[in-house]
Design a protein around this motif. Sequence first.
Motif, PDB file in Angstrom:
ATOM      1  N   THR A 158      44.261  37.408  43.214  1.00  0.00           N
ATOM      2  CA  THR A 158      44.795  37.208  41.870  1.00  0.00           C
ATOM      3  C   THR A 158      44.070  38.022  40.808  1.00  0.00           C
ATOM      4  OG1 THR A 158      43.367  35.276  41.549  1.00  0.00           O
ATOM      5  CG2 THR A 158      45.582  34.875  42.420  1.00  0.00           C
ATOM      6  N   SER A 159      42.911  38.607  41.160  1.00  0.00           N
ATOM      7  CA  SER A 159      42.183  39.387  40.161  1.00  0.00           C
ATOM      8  C   SER A 159      41.409  40.512  40.816  1.00  0.00           C
ATOM      9  CB  SER A 159      41.236  38.494  39.346  1.00  0.00           C
ATOM     10  OG  SER A 159      40.307  37.830  40.170  1.00  0.00           O
ATOM     11  N   LEU A 160      41.226  41.582  40.045  1.00  0.00           N
ATOM     12  CA  LEU A 160      40.469  42.741  40.482  1.00  0.00           C
ATOM     13  C   LEU A 160      39.308  42.954  39.516  1.00  0.00           C
ATOM     14  CD1 LEU A 160      43.382  45.265  41.228  1.00  0.00           C
ATOM     15  CD2 LEU A 160      42.252  43.704  42.826  1.00  0.00           C
ATOM     16  N   ASP A 161      38.107  43.002  40.051  1.00  0.00           N
ATOM     17  CA  ASP A 161      36.914  43.241  39.245  1.00  0.00           C
ATOM     18  C   ASP A 161      36.572  44.725  39.336  1.00  0.00           C
ATOM     19  OD1 ASP A 161      34.353  43.432  38.178  1.00  0.00           O
ATOM     20  OD2 ASP A 161      33.737  41.476  38.914  1.00  0.00           O
ATOM     21  N   LEU A 162      36.818  45.437  38.247  1.00  0.00           N
ATOM     22  CA  LEU A 162      36.612  46.889  38.198  1.00  0.00           C
ATOM     23  C   LEU A 162      35.184  47.154  37.730  1.00  0.00           C
ATOM     24  CD1 LEU A 162      39.982  47.875  36.451  1.00  0.00           C
ATOM     25  CD2 LEU A 162      39.562  47.220  38.845  1.00  0.00           C
ATOM     26  N   GLY A 163      34.260  47.027  38.637  1.00  0.00           N
ATOM     27  CA  GLY A 163      32.850  47.201  38.295  1.00  0.00           C
ATOM     28  C   GLY A 163      32.535  48.632  37.903  1.00  0.00           C
ATOM     29  N   GLY A 164      31.358  48.811  37.349  1.00  0.00           N
ATOM     30  CA  GLY A 164      30.966  50.130  36.877  1.00  0.00           C
ATOM     31  C   GLY A 164      31.433  50.342  35.448  1.00  0.00           C
ATOM     32  N   LEU A 222      38.892  40.658  44.409  1.00  0.00           N
ATOM     33  CA  LEU A 222      38.296  41.837  45.016  1.00  0.00           C
ATOM     34  C   LEU A 222      37.480  42.581  43.958  1.00  0.00           C
ATOM     35  CD1 LEU A 222      41.094  43.399  47.260  1.00  0.00           C
ATOM     36  CD2 LEU A 222      38.808  42.755  48.021  1.00  0.00           C
ATOM     37  N   HIS A 223      36.327  43.087  44.390  1.00  0.00           N
ATOM     38  CA  HIS A 223      35.420  43.766  43.463  1.00  0.00           C
ATOM     39  C   HIS A 223      34.989  45.091  44.070  1.00  0.00           C
ATOM     40  CE1 HIS A 223      32.139  44.655  40.816  1.00  0.00           C
ATOM     41  NE2 HIS A 223      31.176  44.266  41.637  1.00  0.00           N
ATOM     42  N   ALA A 224      34.959  46.133  43.252  1.00  0.00           N
ATOM     43  CA  ALA A 224      34.428  47.433  43.668  1.00  0.00           C
ATOM     44  C   ALA A 224      33.735  48.078  42.483  1.00  0.00           C
ATOM     45  CB  ALA A 224      35.533  48.343  44.197  1.00  0.00           C
ATOM     46  N   HIS A 225      32.785  48.944  42.774  1.00  0.00           N
ATOM     47  CA  HIS A 225      31.971  49.597  41.741  1.00  0.00           C
ATOM     48  C   HIS A 225      31.683  51.007  42.236  1.00  0.00           C
ATOM     49  CE1 HIS A 225      28.512  50.597  39.275  1.00  0.00           C
ATOM     50  NE2 HIS A 225      28.468  49.413  38.697  1.00  0.00           N
ATOM     51  N   VAL A 226      32.261  51.998  41.564  1.00  0.00           N
ATOM     52  CA  VAL A 226      32.089  53.389  41.990  1.00  0.00           C
ATOM     53  C   VAL A 226      30.832  53.998  41.370  1.00  0.00           C
ATOM     54  CG1 VAL A 226      33.125  55.692  41.906  1.00  0.00           C
ATOM     55  CG2 VAL A 226      34.542  53.698  42.418  1.00  0.00           C
ATOM     56  N   GLY A 227      30.476  53.542  40.177  1.00  0.00           N
ATOM     57  CA  GLY A 227      29.343  54.114  39.460  1.00  0.00           C
ATOM     58  C   GLY A 227      29.738  54.387  38.025  1.00  0.00           C
TER      59      GLY A 227
END
Length: 468
Positions: free
Chosen positions: A257-263, A219-224
């Motif tokens: 299995t992994s989290l992509d903490l974008g930003g 899962l990937h998310a990007h707040v800024g």
Amino acid sequence: MVLPADDDTRPTGGTRPTCVDRSAGFDRSARVPAALRRAVADGLIGEDRPLAAFVDVQGVRDGVAALHGAFAHVPDVLHTFAAKACALVPVLRLLADAGMGCEAASPGELRLALDAGFAPARIVLDSPAKTRAEIREALALGVALNADNLAELERVADLRPPGCASVLGLRVNPQVGGGTIGPMSTATAHSKFGVALRDPGARERVVEAFARRPWLTRLHAHVGSQGCPLPLIAEGVAALHDLAEEIDARCGRRQVTSLDLGGGLPVNFDGDTVTPTYADYVSALTAVRPAVLDGRYRLVTEFGRSLLAKNGFLAARVEYVKDAGGRRVALTHAGAQVATRTVFMPRAWPLRVSAYGPDGTPKDAPRLRQDVTGPLCFAGDVVAHDRPLPELAEGDLVVLHDAGAYCFSAPWAYNSLPRPGVYGFAFRAGGVGFVTVRPAQTLREVSQESGLAQADALLDGFTDPSRP
């Protein structure tokens, strides 16, 4: 003396000679004047080269070390550098050598990452508009890929080859809100990025998409980043963690299995102090959702600006000074072509400016309110408005600080100005040494890039004379 560029093109990971770097005893405010004086003496900046960019090699390595140190207690983390922040192959190779992975947001950035020596397994492709050809290439290489939306996820499912080694994820928009700079906020209600989680039915569709695809594990998310406070960023990460737990519960297995903490982190453009720090970021995550860091999920980070901004500066020659409307105007060679965001959004992206004499020594003169402008042919090409600085004169130099990210590798081609040379510097036993990161673009190269080889194409290039 300008040191020869390293011509070693081996992928990272081999044994290399270690240079003795003497910069550890210099704070950042001292490194810039020392580097500038030597750059002037070596002819890297002056009348014939009125604009140049500089990268602090040790500063970059120190930033990477600080990032890894802040996450040292987290069991499994891949730190990637957002290539868009400084898409120059030697800089990317330096980062790879320092232990970073790479986040690419376009096919060009993916090519640069590969050429810089990043292993495919340490590259993440996040482009929001991937073509089928781009997806095929990433999957064939084993590059990790985050689908931006459910339609793209269908493409990935259709194109995924047997035995694909790529880690595959889906980008979601937690819709936690924006920061102080609207265009830099990616988790707003109407953001173009990711699947909008709070839209009716969207969350259920995401959970179902994972349940039907055992190979979808990230899962990937990007707040800024710039303009986004740490609590807002942490809120977005917590929302991602909640969704991962929900997906695993629905699937009845360890699906995510992994989290992509974008930003990334916002950068302090007001002074030399690094704030917030990577340790501050980890503390913010710990305060909101400590389970994110407990090792259940592998983490991926995508820092860019915070690693490079303070480790680079621009130096420009003052070509003329004049008075207009009761204010001094200094016309320099650094404008919107290198500081695009600063010129068009000066309140959101202010850059500190310092005044130096022609020999690269800091100016010691009474301060005068001045506009520092660039060379582009439009009135708004101003990098500093009504700024109190030592009075500038023809031949002086101005330094634009904190310019190591987004200024060097993404120049605006307005007025067909040539791209400036970029030089890396390090403090060695004999003083400051330089290597060429990217040569200054020649005017002939500007013309070649603008279609010189096809100069007559519109006159006699059509095979059918009847065509307009």
